[in-house]
Design a protein around this motif. Structure first.
Motif, PDB file in Angstrom:
ATOM      1  N   UNK A 497     -11.292  67.966  61.998  1.00 55.88           N
ATOM      2  CA  UNK A 497     -10.242  67.516  63.576  1.00 55.88           C
ATOM      3  C   UNK A 497     -10.149  68.772  63.448  1.00 55.88           C
ATOM      4  N   UNK A 498      -9.824  70.305  62.116  1.00 56.24           N
ATOM      5  CA  UNK A 498      -9.276  71.497  62.720  1.00 56.24           C
ATOM      6  C   UNK A 498     -10.322  72.338  63.868  1.00 56.24           C
ATOM      7  N   UNK A 499     -11.620  71.460  63.710  1.00 58.89           N
ATOM      8  CA  UNK A 499     -12.361  71.832  64.873  1.00 58.89           C
ATOM      9  C   UNK A 499     -12.039  71.190  66.271  1.00 58.89           C
ATOM     10  N   UNK A 500     -12.124  69.652  66.221  1.00 61.54           N
ATOM     11  CA  UNK A 500     -11.799  68.938  67.258  1.00 61.54           C
ATOM     12  C   UNK A 500     -10.495  70.018  68.466  1.00 61.54           C
ATOM     13  N   UNK A 501      -9.435  70.353  67.526  1.00 59.74           N
ATOM     14  CA  UNK A 501      -7.853  70.138  68.017  1.00 59.74           C
ATOM     15  C   UNK A 501      -8.016  71.472  68.467  1.00 59.74           C
ATOM     16  N   UNK A 502      -8.349  72.445  67.449  1.00 61.62           N
ATOM     17  CA  UNK A 502      -8.561  74.516  67.688  1.00 61.62           C
ATOM     18  C   UNK A 502      -9.631  74.420  69.125  1.00 61.62           C
ATOM     19  N   UNK A 503     -10.439  74.417  69.012  1.00 64.23           N
ATOM     20  CA  UNK A 503     -11.300  74.018  70.536  1.00 64.23           C
ATOM     21  C   UNK A 503     -10.721  73.935  71.972  1.00 64.23           C
TER      22      UNK A 503
END
Length: 589
Positions: A497-503
């Motif tokens: 989730x961190x990667x999806x929202x951050x990117x």
């Protein structure tokens, strides 16, 4: 979207040795206990699962003659009574209530109707959170006109929300495990709604940025919603529910672009915020009246209090014997919060699949920026632009249906041989669906030449393929991490989730310049090449899927978390077998 998925087994009392609820799997071992999931609280047999008396010393055992080595007066080894899991060792004879001792009060034992009612409400809640992230793009022109700022500056509000959303999900996760899902989700929804008022009435653009940042940090998102799935289903039974919540996550991000153009054409900036508040207020009220607490430890605490009120004074819940400092110390909170980042950096499976999922989400955000200049070639108005996002929604719906046959097949295999079924089976649908992202982007690129070369239906058809692939990548990577990491899956999916929202937040800043400047506006194919570049990137980031499908066991054997989980499973299986043999011997006697 971040996730807290499948973490309910990771409680203060350790993992459970028996099934939490009955199911229809005739191959389960050991045999199901007599108390069924449907037994009502009033019918619960007393004195069968819980012993209210202090442990009884075996006859003839002289504690004074036992030395530190566990030997008797003549040096012979003595058989000590095996303590039950949950018994305290502080001399108080208190017992911590275990999941297998009160299965009928846990979410696992609730009826399918009750579970799916809860999931439907959570579906709407998740849609509202992703709606907040996506509809902002339709307010950019309002902000440019109202505050006299550049388009790049106006897009900062979307970027800051998504990046703060990425970290906010992880900040809420440990609190939902300690205080319960229900109060944390209510608090999250309340604060998100408050910040919508601040954004709507903002006197300057700086206030809008502050409101958007606070709104992102206040959004609990998948850290709680996927955690609730784990509260209701065993890991091998939760795939339907996970697919449903993933559908709400990706589907919610498409509602904004469908509704937003009508607001953009007919209303003002304030209505961008008021619509978010109306949607958020509705789901908060709906959640308050329809969704009970699901967190296992909280339900066990409540059951323990009820049992003590009935006279079973030695019974306590998992959190009742822990002090406030032990439960809410900065050390514990930071340790829980840091784990997703540790796994993201140190675990190749988490890192590669999270980046795959993150790049896919970023590609979607970037790709959607092409819709306005591409479809304007056919004279689409602002309201008609809403229709261009319908194919993406259709793609998500088709992907949800496409997953039904493989999920049925996987569940049969897991029911037949759960111990020897590798987690990589969850990635099999991606072998065929992930390439659709690159195919869809290439097809969209070279059917977007405009009239008279192509018809507008061409890029829409290829948009459907991109939607199918995006759902599949999110669903399968989440499902695989849950299976591969078990109790640590909360942290593993948190990295996803961190990667999806951050990117996606980063993509919000470069997407429009990317489509406007590659080749220059005067270059005839300046809209085709950006999508082609995205197609090349999509093809590259799908490579890890095949690596982990065929060599996932090699990576898991070198994973600290996966190896720890394997050891815990072996130990739990041995404990189950020992308890079952003891029960059989007791019956024979």
């Amino acid at each position: 979207m971040s996730s807290d998925g499948a973490s309910s087994s990771e409680t203060a009392t350790g993992t459970f040795p028996f099934p939490k609820s009955n199911n229809n799997n005739n191959n389960s071992y050991p045999p199901k206990p007599a108390t069924s999931a449907q037994t009502s609280r009033d019918q619960k047999p007393r004195g069968t699962a819980l012993s209210l008396l202090p442990p009884v010393k075996p006859e003839g055992l002289q504690i004074s003659h036992v030395n530190d080595a566990g030997l008797g007066p003549n040096g012979e080894p003595l058989a000590r009574p095996r303590p039950r899991r949950g018994d305290t060792v502080d001399g108080t004879n208190r017992h911590i209530l275990q999941e297998e001792e009160a299965p009928e009060v846990l979410g696992f034992a609730w009826t399918p109707r009750k579970k799916w009612t809860i999931l439907t409400v959570i579906f709407i809640v998740q849609c509202s959170m992703n709606f907040n992230a996506s509809i902002y793009a339709n307010g950019v022109d309002f902000l440019i006109e109202k505050f006299g700022i550049s388009a790049a500056k106006a897009r900062v509000g979307q970027m800051i929300f998504l990046i703060c959303y990425a970290f906010g999900c992880e900040l809420w996760a440990p609190w939902s495990e300690e205080l319960g899902r229900r109060p944390i989700l209510q608090a999250s929804l309340f604060f998100v709604n408050i910040w919508q008022i601040l954004a709507a009435l903002a006197p300057n653009f700086g206030t809008v940025i502050v409101a958007r940042a606070l709104g992102g940090l206040s959004s609990a998102g998948g850290s709680v919603t996927l955690g609730m799935v784990a509260d209701l289903y065993e890991p091998n039974e939760q795939q339907w529910a996970v697919a449903f919540i993933v559908f709400s996550s990706v589907g919610g991000s498409v509602i904004g672009p469908i509704v937003g153009p009508f607001v953009q054409a007919n209303l003002s900036w304030g209505w961008i915020c008021w619509l978010q508040l109306i949607f958020g207020g509705f789901v908060q009220i709906l959640h308050f009246f329809t969704v009970p607490e699901t967190r296992t430890t909280i339900l066990l605490d409540r059951e323990a209090k009820r049992l003590r009120a009935e006279g079973e004074v030695h019974i306590y819940g998992p959190n009742e014997l822990r002090t406030f400092k032990e439960r809410f110390s900065w050390h514990e909170i930071v340790r829980t919060w840091v784990r997703p980042f540790e796994m993201f950096v140190r675990e190749p499976i988490v890192l590669c699949l999270s980046l795959l999922s993150g790049f896919s989400d970023a590609l979607i955000f970037t790709f959607l920026e092409a819709f306005t200049p591409v479809y304007q070639q056919w004279g689409f108005t602002t309201e008609q632009m809403a229709l261009t996002f319908v194919p993406i929604a259709i793609g998500y719906f088709l992907a949800y249906l496409i997953y039904i046959p493989p999920l049925y097949s996987q569940r049969k295999q897991l029911a037949k041989d759960p111990d020897n079924t590798p987690p990589e089976i969850r990635l099999k649908p991606l072998l065929f669906l992930a390439p659709l992202e690159a195919i869809g982007l290439f097809g969209f690129a070279w059917t977007s030449l405009g009239p008279p070369h192509t018809h507008w239906i061409g890029p829409m058809i290829f948009s459907v393929l991109v939607g199918i692939a995006n759902f599949a990548i999110y669903m399968s990577t989440i499902d695989y991490m849950i299976a591969a990491y078990g109790p640590y899956s909360a942290s593993a999916t948190g990295g996803n989730g961190l990667a999806r929202d951050f990117l996606a937040g980063v993509a919000a800043m470069y997407s429009t310049p990317f489509y406007n400047n590659v080749g220059g506006p005067s270059y005839r194919l300046h809209l085709e090449w950006p999508s082609t570049i995205l197609g090349v990137v999509a093809a590259l980031v799908t490579i890890p899927i095949y690596v982990f499908y065929y060599y996932g066991a090699w990576f898991r054997d070198r994973s600290k978390f996966a190896m720890t989980l394997a050891g815990e499973r072996k130990e739990r299986k041995a404990e189950i077998l020992e308890d079952y043999k003891a029960a059989q011997g007791s019956r024979a006697a």
